[in-house]
Design a protein around this motif. Structure first.
Motif, PDB file in Angstrom:
ATOM      1  N   PRO A 119       1.034  -3.051  15.859  1.00  0.00           N
ATOM      2  CA  PRO A 119       2.089  -2.032  15.860  1.00  0.00           C
ATOM      3  C   PRO A 119       1.731  -0.784  15.074  1.00  0.00           C
ATOM      4  CG  PRO A 119       2.652  -3.833  14.389  1.00  0.00           C
ATOM      5  CD  PRO A 119       1.428  -4.263  15.130  1.00  0.00           C
ATOM      6  N   GLY A 120       0.718  -0.846  14.241  1.00  0.00           N
ATOM      7  CA  GLY A 120       0.309   0.298  13.443  1.00  0.00           C
ATOM      8  C   GLY A 120      -0.867  -0.084  12.566  1.00  0.00           C
ATOM      9  N   PRO A 121      -1.386   0.857  11.771  1.00  0.00           N
ATOM     10  CA  PRO A 121      -2.516   0.568  10.894  1.00  0.00           C
ATOM     11  C   PRO A 121      -2.220  -0.606   9.971  1.00  0.00           C
ATOM     12  CG  PRO A 121      -2.143   2.928  10.998  1.00  0.00           C
ATOM     13  CD  PRO A 121      -0.977   2.283  11.691  1.00  0.00           C
ATOM     14  N   ILE A 122      -3.233  -1.394   9.695  1.00  0.00           N
ATOM     15  CA  ILE A 122      -3.083  -2.564   8.838  1.00  0.00           C
ATOM     16  C   ILE A 122      -3.858  -2.351   7.535  1.00  0.00           C
ATOM     17  CG2 ILE A 122      -2.712  -4.145  10.751  1.00  0.00           C
ATOM     18  CD1 ILE A 122      -5.652  -4.984  10.516  1.00  0.00           C
ATOM     19  N   MET A 123      -3.524  -3.145   6.548  1.00  0.00           N
ATOM     20  CA  MET A 123      -4.244  -3.107   5.284  1.00  0.00           C
ATOM     21  C   MET A 123      -5.678  -3.588   5.488  1.00  0.00           C
ATOM     22  SD  MET A 123      -2.303  -2.246   2.584  1.00  0.00           S
ATOM     23  CE  MET A 123      -3.051  -3.116   1.214  1.00  0.00           C
ATOM     24  N   HIS A 124      -6.620  -3.035   4.727  1.00  0.00           N
ATOM     25  CA  HIS A 124      -7.947  -3.626   4.663  1.00  0.00           C
ATOM     26  C   HIS A 124      -7.798  -5.029   4.073  1.00  0.00           C
ATOM     27  CE1 HIS A 124      -8.732   0.717   4.545  1.00  0.00           C
ATOM     28  NE2 HIS A 124      -9.970   0.471   4.926  1.00  0.00           N
ATOM     29  N   GLY A 125      -8.419  -6.008   4.706  1.00  0.00           N
ATOM     30  CA  GLY A 125      -8.356  -7.355   4.149  1.00  0.00           C
ATOM     31  C   GLY A 125      -8.905  -7.402   2.735  1.00  0.00           C
ATOM     32  N   LEU A 126     -10.008  -6.666   2.502  1.00  0.00           N
ATOM     33  CA  LEU A 126     -10.619  -6.675   1.178  1.00  0.00           C
ATOM     34  C   LEU A 126      -9.767  -5.954   0.140  1.00  0.00           C
ATOM     35  CD1 LEU A 126     -14.371  -6.147   2.106  1.00  0.00           C
ATOM     36  CD2 LEU A 126     -13.310  -8.217   1.193  1.00  0.00           C
ATOM     37  N   CYS A 127      -8.899  -5.045   0.585  1.00  0.00           N
ATOM     38  CA  CYS A 127      -7.962  -4.407  -0.341  1.00  0.00           C
ATOM     39  C   CYS A 127      -6.898  -5.412  -0.774  1.00  0.00           C
ATOM     40  CB  CYS A 127      -7.318  -3.184   0.307  1.00  0.00           C
ATOM     41  SG  CYS A 127      -6.161  -2.298  -0.764  1.00  0.00           S
ATOM     42  N   THR A 128      -6.341  -6.135   0.196  1.00  0.00           N
ATOM     43  CA  THR A 128      -5.367  -7.181  -0.135  1.00  0.00           C
ATOM     44  C   THR A 128      -6.009  -8.232  -1.030  1.00  0.00           C
ATOM     45  OG1 THR A 128      -4.346  -6.831   2.041  1.00  0.00           O
ATOM     46  CG2 THR A 128      -3.720  -8.815   0.848  1.00  0.00           C
ATOM     47  N   MET A 129      -7.265  -8.570  -0.735  1.00  0.00           N
ATOM     48  CA  MET A 129      -7.994  -9.533  -1.566  1.00  0.00           C
ATOM     49  C   MET A 129      -8.169  -8.991  -2.983  1.00  0.00           C
ATOM     50  SD  MET A 129     -11.750 -11.187  -0.829  1.00  0.00           S
ATOM     51  CE  MET A 129     -12.371 -12.570  -1.801  1.00  0.00           C
ATOM     52  N   ALA A 130      -8.534  -7.718  -3.112  1.00  0.00           N
ATOM     53  CA  ALA A 130      -8.751  -7.133  -4.437  1.00  0.00           C
ATOM     54  C   ALA A 130      -7.467  -7.138  -5.260  1.00  0.00           C
ATOM     55  CB  ALA A 130      -9.283  -5.706  -4.299  1.00  0.00           C
TER      56      ALA A 130
END
Length: 297
Positions: free
Chosen positions: A218-229
């Motif tokens: 539906p739209g841009p998503i978070m970077h997985g590595l950002c959520t991980m950080a």
């Protein structure tokens, strides 16, 4: 500063490979090495701010946010994933799993060199998985960080990952929350742009509404590595004495796309020096599962 070529190359590659149905297994074993690069205070501070740690107290002691290591991975990872002969279909690619093992503590001024290898391409019922192993060494030849990044390319028969707010399979997998302690962190709508600049991860699925919709999102998503950080930051503060030097390893599975602007809750089970964890957003969608983080004394 990101050049216009760096901005346009992902779009060109995405379009070129948008109908690709299989990875080129003959590229297994390809290795990419970077030159030495120094951890600069300004870059580490920008990364800390982009991952919700604007002024980590440990930086005053010359220590660096441990997940800043991802900045050194971006170029060799891109060189592999954007390889013209790999045929990576970015519209069907997801960052599946991630592991980091810390052999030495990251410090400001440290000079690092990265070696990344396409170690395997595996076929599964859901699609193909590309495993990229990596090592970061200092200018004394000592290993600093090693690990594995796994990317899954969904088969053409599969639909994009579910993004509905009510996912029965997801709820069935959740463990009884009474077994957990928990911590929370917030994300912002502007987080993907800030993280892209700080980490050098310019995949437009995180910053372009057009590309995200082409991928079925539906739209841009978070970077997985950002959520991980942000998860690692929170766990270091809560369980690691706010000392990144105690971090020994962290691994997890990216279960579903995380969306910017949502609050996230980390559920934790503590076992000796290890913590098992998962992360869900404020709409009860589990975005990280099978998390495991280990601290030393």
């Amino acid at each position: 500063m990101i050049s216009i070529v760096e901005k346009l190359l992902p779009f060109w590659t995405i379009g070129k490979n948008s109908f690709s149905t299989s990875l080129n297994h003959e590229l297994t074993g390809i290795n990419v090495q970077s030159g030495f690069e120094t951890i600069e205070t300004r870059d580490a501070a920008a990364y800390a701010k982009a991952t919700n740690s604007p002024e980590p107290s440990y930086m005053e002691e010359g220590l660096c946010p441990p997940m800043f290591v991802t900045r050194f991975l971006m170029k060799p990872m891109k060189d592999i994933l954007l390889h013209p002969e790999l045929r990576m279909n970015f519209l069907r690619m997801l960052h599946g799993e991630q592991t980091f093992i810390f052999h030495k503590t990251l410090k400001i001024g440290m000079r690092l060199q990265t070696s990344a290898t396409l170690s395997a391409i595996r076929r599964t019922s859901a699609g193909e998985i590309a495993d990229i192993s990596f090592e970061l060494s200092d200018d004394q030849g000592q290993l600093v960080v090693s690990g594995l990044s796994s990317f899954i390319v969904l088969s053409s028969e599969d639909k994009p990952p579910p993004t509905t707010e009510n996912d029965e399979e997801e709820k069935q997998d959740r463990t009884d929350e009474t077994r957990y302690s928990s911590r929370e962190f917030e994300t912002t709508k502007a987080q993907p742009e800030a993280y892209a600049a700080a980490s050098r991860d310019n995949n437009p699925i995180h910053t372009s509404a057009i590309v995200a919709r082409l991928a079925g999102l539906p739209g841009p998503i978070m970077h997985g590595l950002c959520t991980m950080a942000m998860t690692v930051n929170t766990l270091i503060a809560a369980y690691g004495g706010n000392d990144p030097g105690r971090l020994r390893s962290v691994s997890l599975r990216f279960r579903k796309p995380a969306f910017p602007g949502r609050r996230h809750k980390i559920h934790v089970i503590a076992t000796d020096q290890k913590l098992e964890f998962s992360v869900e957003d404020n709409r009860d969608r589990q975005v990280i599962s099978r998390g495991l983080i280990e601290f030393g004394s």
